[in-house]
Design an enzyme around this catalytic site. Structure first.
Site, mmCIF file in Angstrom:
data_model
loop_
_atom_site.group_PDB
_atom_site.id
_atom_site.type_symbol
_atom_site.label_atom_id
_atom_site.label_comp_id
_atom_site.label_asym_id
_atom_site.label_seq_id
_atom_site.Cartn_x
_atom_site.Cartn_y
_atom_site.Cartn_z
ATOM 1 N N GLU A 1 4.822 54.766 30.235
ATOM 2 C CA GLU A 1 6.127 54.116 30.016
ATOM 3 C C GLU A 1 5.910 52.868 29.160
ATOM 4 O OE1 GLU A 1 9.498 54.699 30.568
ATOM 5 O OE2 GLU A 1 9.509 52.878 29.352
ATOM 6 N N GLY B 1 12.162 53.667 35.067
ATOM 7 C CA GLY B 1 13.543 53.999 35.435
ATOM 8 C C GLY B 1 14.396 54.306 34.212
ATOM 9 N N GLY B 2 13.921 53.887 33.033
ATOM 10 C CA GLY B 2 14.595 54.248 31.787
ATOM 11 C C GLY B 2 16.019 53.723 31.703
ATOM 12 N N THR B 3 16.819 54.420 30.950
ATOM 13 C CA THR B 3 18.185 53.979 30.663
ATOM 14 C C THR B 3 19.032 53.897 31.927
ATOM 15 O OG1 THR B 3 18.001 55.144 28.561
ATOM 16 C CG2 THR B 3 20.208 54.467 29.216
ATOM 17 N N CYS B 4 19.012 54.935 32.724
ATOM 18 C CA CYS B 4 19.949 55.005 33.856
ATOM 19 C C CYS B 4 19.793 53.797 34.763
ATOM 20 C CB CYS B 4 19.726 56.301 34.637
ATOM 21 S SG CYS B 4 20.910 56.503 35.966
ATOM 22 N N HIS C 1 42.905 67.137 55.435
ATOM 23 C CA HIS C 1 44.041 66.261 55.106
ATOM 24 C C HIS C 1 43.799 64.878 55.709
ATOM 25 C CE1 HIS C 1 48.090 64.865 54.390
ATOM 26 N NE2 HIS C 1 48.115 64.443 55.649
HETATM 27 C C1 LIG Z 1 25.936 52.428 29.380
HETATM 28 C C2 LIG Z 1 25.504 53.786 29.894
HETATM 29 C C3 LIG Z 1 26.026 54.262 31.088
HETATM 30 C C4 LIG Z 1 25.639 55.500 31.554
HETATM 31 N N1 LIG Z 1 26.181 55.966 32.726
HETATM 32 C C5 LIG Z 1 25.841 57.176 33.185
HETATM 33 C C6 LIG Z 1 26.366 57.681 34.389
HETATM 34 O O1 LIG Z 1 27.170 57.027 35.046
HETATM 35 N N2 LIG Z 1 25.969 58.892 34.820
HETATM 36 C C7 LIG Z 1 25.064 59.639 34.114
HETATM 37 O O2 LIG Z 1 24.738 60.746 34.551
HETATM 38 N N3 LIG Z 1 24.534 59.202 32.976
HETATM 39 C C8 LIG Z 1 24.898 57.985 32.485
HETATM 40 N N4 LIG Z 1 24.337 57.525 31.336
HETATM 41 C C9 LIG Z 1 23.346 58.368 30.633
HETATM 42 C C10 LIG Z 1 21.991 58.274 31.337
HETATM 43 O O3 LIG Z 1 21.589 56.937 31.437
HETATM 44 C C11 LIG Z 1 20.970 59.076 30.563
HETATM 45 O O4 LIG Z 1 21.480 60.360 30.340
HETATM 46 C C12 LIG Z 1 19.665 59.200 31.338
HETATM 47 O O5 LIG Z 1 19.099 57.925 31.577
HETATM 48 C C13 LIG Z 1 18.681 60.045 30.538
HETATM 49 O O6 LIG Z 1 17.490 60.080 31.187
HETATM 50 P P1 LIG Z 1 16.167 60.483 30.410
HETATM 51 O O7 LIG Z 1 15.175 60.647 31.484
HETATM 52 O O8 LIG Z 1 16.389 61.613 29.527
HETATM 53 O O9 LIG Z 1 15.822 59.232 29.471
HETATM 54 P P2 LIG Z 1 15.732 57.668 29.766
HETATM 55 O O10 LIG Z 1 16.313 57.310 31.084
HETATM 56 O O11 LIG Z 1 16.286 56.989 28.578
HETATM 57 O O12 LIG Z 1 14.165 57.398 29.848
HETATM 58 C C14 LIG Z 1 13.305 57.513 28.760
HETATM 59 C C15 LIG Z 1 12.116 56.593 28.960
HETATM 60 O O13 LIG Z 1 11.110 56.893 27.994
HETATM 61 C C16 LIG Z 1 10.513 55.681 27.541
HETATM 62 N N5 LIG Z 1 9.902 55.941 26.238
HETATM 63 C C17 LIG Z 1 10.539 56.264 25.087
HETATM 64 N N6 LIG Z 1 9.642 56.498 24.104
HETATM 65 C C18 LIG Z 1 8.425 56.295 24.633
HETATM 66 C C19 LIG Z 1 7.086 56.372 24.111
HETATM 67 N N7 LIG Z 1 6.857 56.758 22.866
HETATM 68 N N8 LIG Z 1 6.067 56.065 24.933
HETATM 69 C C20 LIG Z 1 6.295 55.700 26.228
HETATM 70 N N9 LIG Z 1 7.514 55.627 26.777
HETATM 71 C C21 LIG Z 1 8.574 55.927 25.987
HETATM 72 C C22 LIG Z 1 11.693 54.717 27.509
HETATM 73 O O14 LIG Z 1 11.244 53.373 27.529
HETATM 74 C C23 LIG Z 1 12.463 55.116 28.761
HETATM 75 O O15 LIG Z 1 12.058 54.384 29.881
HETATM 76 C C24 LIG Z 1 24.696 56.276 30.832
HETATM 77 C C25 LIG Z 1 24.150 55.781 29.647
HETATM 78 C C26 LIG Z 1 24.551 54.558 29.174
HETATM 79 C C27 LIG Z 1 23.948 54.043 27.895
#
Ligand SMILES: Cc1cc2nc3c(=O)[nH]c(=O)nc-3n(C[C@H](O)[C@H](O)[C@H](O)COP(=O)(O)OP(=O)(O)OC[C@H]3O[C@@H](n4cnc5c(N)ncnc54)[C@H](O)[C@@H]3O)c2cc1C
Length: 456
Positions: free
Chosen positions: A34, A39-42, A440
């Site tokens: 990472e 935890g990434g985006t979510c 209900h």
């Molecule tokens: C504002 C917002 C609100 C959202 N709300 C919702 C919601 O309510 N419900 C829902 O289902 N979805 C929601 N989403 C979408 C959801 O966040 C994403 O669909 C989900 O996080 C995708 O998960 P993922 O595992 O594919 O990627 P991510 O969670 O993005 O994780 C990818 C990880 O890979 C890492 N990474 C990238 N490139 C490299 C590399 N080369 N080397 C090492 N690490 C790397 C990144 O740092 C990141 O931690 C929302 C998105 C946003 C922007």
């Protein structure tokens, strides 16, 4: 130094950590890499912070409506710093629980660095080269920052930087009238900011049926959010200490001015700095990694999971990718990504719960449909709660009686939609759904009724 692993997982988003967990539990030597926050985006700048903030925004909204419920409350104030502190606490707690789980995981090494392929079997990770038999790419997406005219002359925000503000914007211009933009627009309005949404398309959420877009527009406008659709030529310029956003609408002022601008115009995959060429992994024209029904790339020992494969854009689709790939690899299952039924929610208030096809989408596929509709004003629970905006809409195949899709825009819509999701997954016919006895008073109890009152 070259380090050898059985499997390497790139990205600790929504699919990476559980995948690492399953592989490690199966006895493999695993590395999880990472480059930013676990935890990434979510967890960090997506679902968790936004839904936590939306809860604060809802509390403020309800407090302002206290008199509607016969409750006396004084003037409502929003302490933006306290709101953000609450959000930070929830996010930090979620991330640190995940971190502790990963750091304590037997057979798994968490490496904090950027990963880049050197060949189909090797990765550069910081100073080290990692060699493995299998790779699982879970690198996610980031906000698109388009090359709008003047964008380099002004300061704009993305979902990430907006979540770091320590003071409430006076006037927020949200560029993008889709899911991310609408959630931020309504929450900031409820926190007390003036909010304008600027959308290029003729209507908000253009993937939904028109009546859904229209109802969402009415809900937001009733709260004082300004909406400028049909903004054909978005551009930026400094305007004193503020920012002018050109909208070029056919009617109204040609530009809007804001103290802050949020760009919510889409997401692009983090695949441009991953060395995919060196690995021989194919992407499409937009950079999404091409996968088969098993989530394998064209290189058979490399999988791509989550948003970066373009097969979903949600936490649940990313996690489901993990479930499919893990079951097929470790349990001998034959699960397919094409078997899943699209489902998601938009967390405006009231929320929109969605599954399957829209009416327009079904017709575009040549299906002859019957439609069921019920306004929330005719849902007892919604009336009792004093939250009667929105409606239930179901789409049924006229010939086969199959449920094709549904939208529940209304209080509890994000929960009530699950009955339809599960019915579709189980292949329940619309006429059978109509006979279900429900509890209900709930919003869900009127979903079978809606299936029982289809258009002829
Ligand atoms: C504002 C917002 C609100 C959202 N709300 C919702 C919601 O309510 N419900 C829902 O289902 N979805 C929601 N989403 C979408 C959801 O966040 C994403 O669909 C989900 O996080 C995708 O998960 P993922 O595992 O594919 O990627 P991510 O969670 O993005 O994780 C990818 C990880 O890979 C890492 N990474 C990238 N490139 C490299 C590399 N080369 N080397 C090492 N690490 C790397 C990144 O740092 C990141 O931690 C929302 C998105 C946003 C922007």
């Amino acid at each position: 130094m070259t380090r050898r692993f059985d499997s390497v997982v790139i990205g600790a988003g929504q699919a990476g950590p559980p995948m690492a967990g399953r592989l490690a539990a199966a006895g493999q030597k695993v590395a999880l890499i990472e480059r930013n926050l676990v935890g990434g985006t979510c967890v960090n700048d997506g679902c968790t912070p936004t839904k936590t903030l939306i809860a604060s925004a809802y509390a403020a909204h309800l407090a302002r409506r206290a008199a509607d419920f016969g409750v006396a409350a004084g003037p409502v104030g929003v302490d933006f710093r306290a709101v953000m502190a609450r959000k930070n606490a929830v996010v930090d707690n979620s991330r640190s629980s995940l971190e502790s789980w990963l750091e304590g995981m037997a057979n798994c090494t968490l490496i904090r660095a950027h990963a880049r392929f050197l060949s189909p079997t090797t990765l550069q990770v910081g100073e080290d080269v990692l060699e493995a038999e299998r790779f699982f790419i879970n690198v996610g997406c980031r906000a698109v920052v388009p090359d709008f005219p003047g964008i380099d002359r002004v300061r704009t925000l993305t979902n990430t930087s907006l979540l770091e503000l320590d003071a409430l914007p006076r006037r927020l211009v949200v560029v993008g009238g889709s899911y991310v933009g609408l959630e931020f627009a309504q929450m900031f309005r409820r926190f007390g900011a003036e909010v304008v949404i600027v959308e290029k398309a003729p209507r908000l959420t253009s993937r939904e049926d028109e009546e859904v877009s229209e109802a969402i527009r009415e809900i937001l406008e009733a709260e004082g959010v300004e909406i400028r659709c049909g903004a054909e030529c978005i551009r930026f310029a400094p305007h004193g200490a503020d920012i002018a956003v050109g909208v070029d609408c056919t009617s109204g002022e040609p530009e809007v001015v804001g103290s802050h601008v949020l760009l919510a115009v889409g997401r692009r995959p983090n695949t441009d700095d991953l060395g995919l060429d060196a690995a021989g992994v194919r992407t499409d024209a937009r950079g999404f990694i091409e996968v088969d029904d098993d989530l394998r790339t064209n290189v058979p020992h490399i999988w791509a999971l989550g948003d970066c494969n373009g097969r979903g854009a949600f936490t649940h689709t990313s996690y489901n990718d993990f479930e499919i790939a893990a079951a097929n690899l470790l349990d001998g299952a034959a699960r397919k990504v094409s078997d899943r039924i699209p489902a998601y929610a938009l967390y405006t208030d009231p929320p929109l719960g969605r599954v399957g096809l829209t009416e327009a989408g079904a017709k575009a596929k040549g299906r002859s449909v019957r439609i069921g509709r019920r306004p929330m004003t005719r849902v007892g629970r919604a009336v009792e709660k004093g939250e009667t905006r929105g409606f239930i809409k179901v789409v049924v195949d006229r010939k086969t009686d199959a449920i094709l899709g549904a939208a529940i825009l209304g209080v509890g819509g994000d929960e009530a939609i699950h009955g339809v999701i599960e019915a579709m997954a189980a292949g329940v016919a619309a006429s059978a759904y109509a006979r279900v006895m429900a509890i209900h008073p709930t919003v869900s109890e009127l979903v079978p009724t809606t299936f029982g009152e289809l258009s002829l």
